[in-house]
Scaffold this active site. Sequence first.
Site, PDB file in Angstrom:
ATOM      1  N   ARG A  94      -3.932 -12.706  10.427  1.00 44.05           N
ATOM      2  CA  ARG A  94      -4.951 -11.743   9.998  1.00 44.05           C
ATOM      3  C   ARG A  94      -5.643 -12.264   8.747  1.00 44.05           C
ATOM      4  O   ARG A  94      -5.208 -13.232   8.121  1.00 44.05           O
ATOM      5  CB  ARG A  94      -4.294 -10.393   9.688  1.00 44.05           C
ATOM      6  CG  ARG A  94      -3.169 -10.548   8.705  1.00 44.05           C
ATOM      7  CD  ARG A  94      -2.846  -9.341   7.881  1.00 44.05           C
ATOM      8  NE  ARG A  94      -1.677  -9.630   7.049  1.00 44.05           N
ATOM      9  CZ  ARG A  94      -1.715 -10.286   5.901  1.00 44.05           C
ATOM     10  NH1 ARG A  94      -2.867 -10.759   5.439  1.00 44.05           N
ATOM     11  NH2 ARG A  94      -0.603 -10.502   5.209  1.00 44.05           N
ATOM     12  N   TYR A 102      -0.769 -12.827   1.015  1.00 46.13           N
ATOM     13  CA  TYR A 102       0.576 -12.349   1.282  1.00 46.13           C
ATOM     14  C   TYR A 102       0.659 -10.832   1.111  1.00 46.13           C
ATOM     15  O   TYR A 102       0.067 -10.265   0.192  1.00 46.13           O
ATOM     16  CB  TYR A 102       1.587 -12.994   0.323  1.00 46.13           C
ATOM     17  CG  TYR A 102       2.005 -14.386   0.720  1.00 46.13           C
ATOM     18  CD1 TYR A 102       2.881 -14.604   1.775  1.00 46.13           C
ATOM     19  CD2 TYR A 102       1.522 -15.491   0.025  1.00 46.13           C
ATOM     20  CE1 TYR A 102       3.263 -15.881   2.145  1.00 46.13           C
ATOM     21  CE2 TYR A 102       1.892 -16.782   0.383  1.00 46.13           C
ATOM     22  CZ  TYR A 102       2.762 -16.965   1.444  1.00 46.13           C
ATOM     23  OH  TYR A 102       3.132 -18.236   1.810  1.00 46.13           O
ATOM     24  N   THR A 103       1.404 -10.207   1.991  1.00 38.58           N
ATOM     25  CA  THR A 103       1.719  -8.795   1.815  1.00 38.58           C
ATOM     26  C   THR A 103       3.151  -8.551   2.254  1.00 38.58           C
ATOM     27  O   THR A 103       3.795  -9.409   2.871  1.00 38.58           O
ATOM     28  CB  THR A 103       0.730  -7.895   2.586  1.00 38.58           C
ATOM     29  OG1 THR A 103       0.881  -6.540   2.136  1.00 38.58           O
ATOM     30  CG2 THR A 103       0.969  -7.958   4.084  1.00 38.58           C
ATOM     31  N   ALA A 120      -2.946  -1.592   1.829  1.00 38.12           N
ATOM     32  CA  ALA A 120      -3.507  -2.912   2.121  1.00 38.12           C
ATOM     33  C   ALA A 120      -4.169  -2.877   3.496  1.00 38.12           C
ATOM     34  O   ALA A 120      -3.754  -2.130   4.385  1.00 38.12           O
ATOM     35  CB  ALA A 120      -2.413  -3.974   2.098  1.00 38.12           C
ATOM     36  N   ILE A 121      -5.206  -3.693   3.654  1.00 40.35           N
ATOM     37  CA  ILE A 121      -5.919  -3.786   4.919  1.00 40.35           C
ATOM     38  C   ILE A 121      -6.096  -5.257   5.270  1.00 40.35           C
ATOM     39  O   ILE A 121      -6.546  -6.051   4.440  1.00 40.35           O
ATOM     40  CB  ILE A 121      -7.304  -3.095   4.838  1.00 40.35           C
ATOM     41  CG1 ILE A 121      -7.114  -1.597   4.583  1.00 40.35           C
ATOM     42  CG2 ILE A 121      -8.111  -3.334   6.118  1.00 40.35           C
ATOM     43  CD1 ILE A 121      -8.411  -0.845   4.369  1.00 40.35           C
ATOM     44  N   GLY A 122      -5.721  -5.608   6.478  1.00 38.19           N
ATOM     45  CA  GLY A 122      -5.926  -6.969   6.968  1.00 38.19           C
ATOM     46  C   GLY A 122      -6.098  -6.923   8.475  1.00 38.19           C
ATOM     47  O   GLY A 122      -5.240  -6.395   9.181  1.00 38.19           O
ATOM     48  N   SER A 146      -1.581  -0.882   5.932  1.00 37.92           N
ATOM     49  CA  SER A 146      -0.254  -0.429   5.503  1.00 37.92           C
ATOM     50  C   SER A 146      -0.439   0.485   4.296  1.00 37.92           C
ATOM     51  O   SER A 146      -1.172   0.164   3.358  1.00 37.92           O
ATOM     52  CB  SER A 146       0.666  -1.605   5.165  1.00 37.92           C
ATOM     53  OG  SER A 146       0.117  -2.405   4.141  1.00 37.92           O
ATOM     54  N   CYS A 168      -1.378  -9.749  -2.164  1.00 40.52           N
ATOM     55  CA  CYS A 168      -2.817  -9.972  -1.923  1.00 40.52           C
ATOM     56  C   CYS A 168      -3.435 -10.904  -2.951  1.00 40.52           C
ATOM     57  O   CYS A 168      -4.659 -10.893  -3.164  1.00 40.52           O
ATOM     58  CB  CYS A 168      -3.573  -8.643  -1.870  1.00 40.52           C
ATOM     59  SG  CYS A 168      -2.939  -7.522  -0.600  1.00 40.52           S
TER      60      CYS A 168
END
Length: 225
Positions: A75, A79-80, A155-157, A170, A186
Amino acid sequence: MPPTASAPEWRQIPGLADYAETLKAMEARVADIADGRATEAIWLLEHPPLYTAGTSARPDDLVAPGRFPVHVAGRGGQYTYHGPGQRVVYVMLDLNRRGRDVRRFVCTLEDWVIATLAEFNVRGERRAGRVGVWVARPDKPPLPDGTGREDKIAAIGIKLRRWVSFHGISINLEPDLSHFGGIVPCGIRDHGVTSLVDLGLPVTMDDLDLALRRQFDRILGAAPA
């Protein structure tokens, strides 16, 4: 025949979902959506503790490589962390019908999260150049340059395949925030992470899921026919 326009199928996956198996199932669903064999889908789940590396992940941002498994996600983003107490929302939506505008789509996902958080009297905000949703923390000391503190709460990916999205969002409900210490989340070093419970809100996962569903119907709804 391709399915007619309808609201996405929502699925709540119990327990802690294996990351590799979930990714494989998600890719299969995306292929079915792109080929007209299935409707759009939203999956709600939690993963066991793990780190994921997006396409922009920098090796130096993996601070503790042996702490939890690391998965190459494919994605966008860096990093997440995923783990128990965090609501992961995998979003398989057809941008062929919703509009082939990636930037607008990401902004719409942010709008969805912001509206969901507002149901719990949390003011989520965007920040220029930083995808995701942030919460100002005037209760914390400012940064050395006087800038106010803020923490990331969501977070958005995403990734697109044939203009169908997968991966997604998430939202931190009540994860162990110390687990974020194994990465630079991120790629942002100057600010931290928070959760609804960390902010003093006794929200349950069911509360969050209901709010997500209400606000999705209001902001995104069904794809055009």
